[in-house]
Design a protein around this motif. Sequence first.
Motif, PDB file in Angstrom:
ATOM      1  N   PRO A 194      -1.249  14.199  -3.076  1.00 51.70           N
ATOM      2  CA  PRO A 194      -0.778  12.977  -2.411  1.00 51.70           C
ATOM      3  C   PRO A 194       0.118  12.158  -3.348  1.00 51.70           C
ATOM      4  CG  PRO A 194      -3.123  13.293  -2.037  1.00 51.70           C
ATOM      5  CD  PRO A 194      -2.712  14.297  -3.086  1.00 51.70           C
ATOM      6  N   VAL A 195       1.162  11.581  -2.790  1.00 47.61           N
ATOM      7  CA  VAL A 195       2.195  10.918  -3.585  1.00 47.61           C
ATOM      8  C   VAL A 195       1.810   9.459  -3.857  1.00 47.61           C
ATOM      9  CG1 VAL A 195       4.642  10.338  -3.663  1.00 47.61           C
ATOM     10  CG2 VAL A 195       3.892  12.413  -2.485  1.00 47.61           C
ATOM     11  N   GLU A 196       2.043   9.036  -5.092  1.00 50.03           N
ATOM     12  CA  GLU A 196       1.817   7.623  -5.428  1.00 50.03           C
ATOM     13  C   GLU A 196       3.060   6.816  -5.089  1.00 50.03           C
ATOM     14  OE1 GLU A 196       0.513   7.015  -9.418  1.00 50.03           O
ATOM     15  OE2 GLU A 196      -1.140   8.442  -9.257  1.00 50.03           O
ATOM     16  N   ILE A 197       2.873   5.700  -4.414  1.00 54.66           N
ATOM     17  CA  ILE A 197       4.019   4.857  -4.079  1.00 54.66           C
ATOM     18  C   ILE A 197       3.774   3.436  -4.568  1.00 54.66           C
ATOM     19  CG2 ILE A 197       5.636   4.175  -2.275  1.00 54.66           C
ATOM     20  CD1 ILE A 197       4.670   6.416  -0.582  1.00 54.66           C
ATOM     21  N   PRO A 198       4.223   3.137  -5.791  1.00 56.24           N
ATOM     22  CA  PRO A 198       4.004   1.797  -6.323  1.00 56.24           C
ATOM     23  C   PRO A 198       4.735   0.760  -5.463  1.00 56.24           C
ATOM     24  CG  PRO A 198       4.957   3.278  -7.987  1.00 56.24           C
ATOM     25  CD  PRO A 198       5.005   3.994  -6.681  1.00 56.24           C
ATOM     26  N   GLY A 199       4.122  -0.381  -5.313  1.00 61.16           N
ATOM     27  CA  GLY A 199       4.819  -1.466  -4.615  1.00 61.16           C
ATOM     28  C   GLY A 199       4.634  -1.466  -3.112  1.00 61.16           C
ATOM     29  N   VAL A 200       4.102  -0.368  -2.540  1.00 63.68           N
ATOM     30  CA  VAL A 200       3.821  -0.379  -1.103  1.00 63.68           C
ATOM     31  C   VAL A 200       2.304  -0.421  -0.930  1.00 63.68           C
ATOM     32  CG1 VAL A 200       3.994   0.900   1.069  1.00 63.68           C
ATOM     33  CG2 VAL A 200       5.900   0.930  -0.544  1.00 63.68           C
ATOM     34  N   VAL A 255      -0.205   2.428  -2.422  1.00 62.84           N
ATOM     35  CA  VAL A 255      -0.545   3.758  -1.923  1.00 62.84           C
ATOM     36  C   VAL A 255      -0.821   4.740  -3.068  1.00 62.84           C
ATOM     37  CG1 VAL A 255       0.221   5.705  -0.516  1.00 62.84           C
ATOM     38  CG2 VAL A 255       0.908   3.366   0.092  1.00 62.84           C
ATOM     39  N   ASN A 256      -2.061   5.163  -3.165  1.00 66.72           N
ATOM     40  CA  ASN A 256      -2.506   6.197  -4.114  1.00 66.72           C
ATOM     41  C   ASN A 256      -2.348   5.843  -5.597  1.00 66.72           C
ATOM     42  OD1 ASN A 256      -3.318   8.001  -2.093  1.00 66.72           O
ATOM     43  ND2 ASN A 256      -1.239   8.791  -1.865  1.00 66.72           N
ATOM     44  N   SER A 291       9.756  -2.138  -2.180  1.00 68.32           N
ATOM     45  CA  SER A 291       8.734  -1.931  -3.199  1.00 68.32           C
ATOM     46  C   SER A 291       9.376  -1.873  -4.582  1.00 68.32           C
ATOM     47  CB  SER A 291       7.937  -0.663  -2.916  1.00 68.32           C
ATOM     48  OG  SER A 291       8.694   0.479  -3.255  1.00 68.32           O
ATOM     49  N   THR A 320      -0.522  -1.821   4.400  1.00 70.67           N
ATOM     50  CA  THR A 320       0.787  -1.982   5.044  1.00 70.67           C
ATOM     51  C   THR A 320       1.345  -0.620   5.441  1.00 70.67           C
ATOM     52  OG1 THR A 320       1.143  -3.737   3.456  1.00 70.67           O
ATOM     53  CG2 THR A 320       3.058  -3.051   4.741  1.00 70.67           C
ATOM     54  N   PHE A 321       1.222   0.316   4.514  1.00 71.40           N
ATOM     55  CA  PHE A 321       1.713   1.670   4.746  1.00 71.40           C
ATOM     56  C   PHE A 321       1.043   2.276   5.979  1.00 71.40           C
ATOM     57  CE2 PHE A 321       0.207   6.086   3.622  1.00 71.40           C
ATOM     58  CZ  PHE A 321       1.309   6.752   4.129  1.00 71.40           C
ATOM     59  N   PHE A 379      -1.845  16.216   2.016  1.00 72.12           N
ATOM     60  CA  PHE A 379      -1.130  16.832   0.894  1.00 72.12           C
ATOM     61  C   PHE A 379      -2.074  17.380  -0.171  1.00 72.12           C
ATOM     62  CE2 PHE A 379       3.467  15.342   1.042  1.00 72.12           C
ATOM     63  CZ  PHE A 379       3.415  14.915   2.356  1.00 72.12           C
ATOM     64  N   MET A 438      11.202   0.388   3.088  1.00 71.31           N
ATOM     65  CA  MET A 438       9.906   0.125   2.438  1.00 71.31           C
ATOM     66  C   MET A 438      10.004   0.424   0.944  1.00 71.31           C
ATOM     67  SD  MET A 438       7.029   1.710   5.027  1.00 71.31           S
ATOM     68  CE  MET A 438       5.541   1.025   4.290  1.00 71.31           C
ATOM     69  N   THR A 470       2.061   0.533   9.212  1.00 72.21           N
ATOM     70  CA  THR A 470       3.430   0.900   9.573  1.00 72.21           C
ATOM     71  C   THR A 470       3.453   2.289  10.206  1.00 72.21           C
ATOM     72  OG1 THR A 470       4.181  -0.393   7.689  1.00 72.21           O
ATOM     73  CG2 THR A 470       5.797   1.064   8.697  1.00 72.21           C
ATOM     74  N   ASN A 518      -8.322   9.264   0.875  1.00 73.25           N
ATOM     75  CA  ASN A 518      -7.286   8.426   1.496  1.00 73.25           C
ATOM     76  C   ASN A 518      -6.450   9.239   2.498  1.00 73.25           C
ATOM     77  OD1 ASN A 518      -6.141   5.785   1.609  1.00 73.25           O
ATOM     78  ND2 ASN A 518      -4.369   6.494   0.426  1.00 73.25           N
ATOM     79  N   GLU A 519      -6.252  10.515   2.185  1.00 80.18           N
ATOM     80  CA  GLU A 519      -5.545  11.389   3.124  1.00 80.18           C
ATOM     81  C   GLU A 519      -6.333  11.522   4.426  1.00 80.18           C
ATOM     82  OE1 GLU A 519      -2.487  11.492   1.363  1.00 80.18           O
ATOM     83  OE2 GLU A 519      -2.309  13.480   2.261  1.00 80.18           O
ATOM     84  N   TYR A 541       6.763  11.629   2.017  1.00 80.26           N
ATOM     85  CA  TYR A 541       5.372  11.261   2.302  1.00 80.26           C
ATOM     86  C   TYR A 541       5.319  10.230   3.429  1.00 80.26           C
ATOM     87  CZ  TYR A 541       0.475  10.116   1.175  1.00 80.26           C
ATOM     88  OH  TYR A 541      -0.885   9.932   1.215  1.00 80.26           O
TER      89      TYR A 541
END
Lengths: 430, 251
Positions: free
Chosen positions: B89-95, B144-145, A399, B99-100, B86, A395, B103, B156-157, A381
């Motif tokens: 959409p993928v969940e990204i804990p901690g980011v 993220v998500n 995290s 910021t994502f 997507f 990253m 970046t 969000n996408e 992703y």
Amino acid sequence: MAMPETATDALEARLQAAPSGGGAWIRAARAAAEGRLRAMGLPGRRDEYWKYTDPTSLISPEVAPAEALTADEAPVFDGIERLRVVFVDGRLDAAASDPLALEYLEIEPLSQVAEVDIHWAAEVFGQLEARGQDPVARPLAALNTALATEGLVIRAKGVVPRPVSLVYVHERPSSDAMIHHVVRVEPGAELTLLENGPAAARFNKVLEVDVADGGRFHHVRAQGRDHDRQAVTHLFARLGAEALFKSFTLTVNGALTRNEAVVELLGDDAVAHVAGAAAGDGAEHPFHQDDTVFVTHAAERCESRQVFKKVLRNGAVGVFQGKILVRPGAQKTDGYQISQALLLDGDAEFYAKPELEIYADDVKCSHGSTSGGLDPDALFYLRSRGVPEAEAQNMLVLSFLAEALAEIEDPRLREDLEARLEAWLRRRTR
Amino acid sequence: MLEIKNLHVKLEDEDKEILKGVDLVVEDGRVHAIMGPNGSGKSTLSYVLAGREGYEVTEGSVTLDGVDLLSLEPEERAALGLFLAFQYPVEIPGVGNMTFMRTAVNAQRKARGEPELSAAEFLKLVREKAKALKIDADMLKRPVNVGFSGGEKKRNEILQMALLEPKLCILDETDSGLDVDAMRLVAEGVNALRDGKRSFLVITHYQRLLDHIVPDVVHIMANGRIIRTGGPELALEVERHGYADILEEAS
Ligand SMILES: Nc1ncnc2c1ncn2[C@@H]1O[C@H](COP(=O)(O)OP(=O)(O)OP(=O)(O)O)[C@@H](O)[C@H]1O
Ligand SMILES: [Mg+2]
């Protein structure tokens, strides 16, 4: 425990180095520690508590040499206003340190305190260590109490305005350092203690912290980057009612690091958090990092959290042994423990031994331990949005570590350590 | 221009062919829709275009503006102007979402030799785009998500798409899970990006989205192939009669 003769000899040889002289209180404390140590003996490979970490090099008469890295970046905590105390290869360097004076703070070198016959330190020095020997023996801590001549004796009598920052410099390739600090936080007082640096080729450190009712103690430590160094550290803490204790450790590099934390919640409504983040890459130098934690709940409505995260690759080894012991009567205990490893390749190893032992019926305790690789979906992703693979990996690594770093309350300290980790990761991905 | 020629794709660690000779050309400025039964290979096509691992291209070629896409890393494809919204959409804990996105935007700018945006410049940009999609500040601050509702994830996408200003936008079922109002917001977001040059590949099951994002061409995909191509009326036909007739006709 009956010891084979060679082990006894090794122990006696170490005790030969025990300091003689000193004031009455410290002679008594050292003698008691010697007694404890003789009764339990030094740890061996067969000890259950040392199943995943070989203590041999921590007790051998010879110290394996370790090269002291020359710093290629500003030292950690550089921008933080603090009272700096410098130890070089385990010896207090008064000339390099700030004057030992700060509002609401009493701070004295152990070497001076050891000369007087009566001192409040007698109530803590070796005392918390001795309490921590039951139910599991920690001989290297008793060895430290018996032998250490360097360290600081610190008393916070109010809200100390700046952190006390202990800077451990490693210079000689075969230095063998032993340091023993004692801290007392008086009722309602507050102190932040920072530690950083590799200290020595081999480092044995004990920190005893006595937090009285309503006292608050924060501890943030960055363990030195020297590759070949070895360290065994013990943190013993005793908490009174409504006391707060928070300790965080960042470990990067180091051939061997064993950090033990032994925390007793003795007063009602106390809070203790012990957390750590470790990042190891065994590609060019061995990396073995061990967090061994023992939290005892002996009062009502106390909260404890253990949060440990490790990122490992190229044969790096991580160990977590963590226990929550809830004594009879410690009702309404809230205990939480998590240990997780992110294994960046198939070569890295993580051993975890999470334990709960509960003798009260009205408690909330949970623990969990996981290990696994990076989430390929998350990685894709990020990359699909244009983030290069190495940066996307970093990253995700950061995290992953975030939950542990979040345990550092002061945002300046947290951001400082985050920046170190980022730099460390970037150096390894270029 | 996207050109897909005789694309055959199988799973990397299974002997299962999923795309069985896809031919597709999307000219600049055009909106192409792909419809088709579940499991026909629509998402697989979008993943292969974006460079996801796990697939093996056994035959055929894909180029974007003449550049061979299949030899590039996912991030290189993104920098070239390809974007995939997507299906999940993928969940990204901690980011952090913010910021994502910063970046990502700066990584692409860097890859193209453009100056990076400062935190302040980016903040201004993201606020403006988020407002149009009714994405509140809280969603930008969260990881993220993580904890986003289905509709929030899709919006969000589209926000990321608006920020990255890609050349070719692939929307994989961006309409599914959206309520009527959110669907209109998303469609407006997409239409705002239509500028005569940017092209779109819109994967959907429903004619409804195509009322808002009017396609130039509609393709029907079945069993790893495009079996029929037509104008917007083809979507209406599917809506009314399902796939049975089309499938039969093609076999
Ligand atoms: N990684 C995988 N492992 C096993 N089967 C897969 C994998 N990826 C795709 N498939 C199979 O390939 C076929 C096509 O899947 P794909 O997700 O591309 O369909 P789709 O057209 O997007 O369907 P939908 O409309 O339900 O989203 C399905 O049969 C699916 O089960
Ligand atoms: Mg799909």
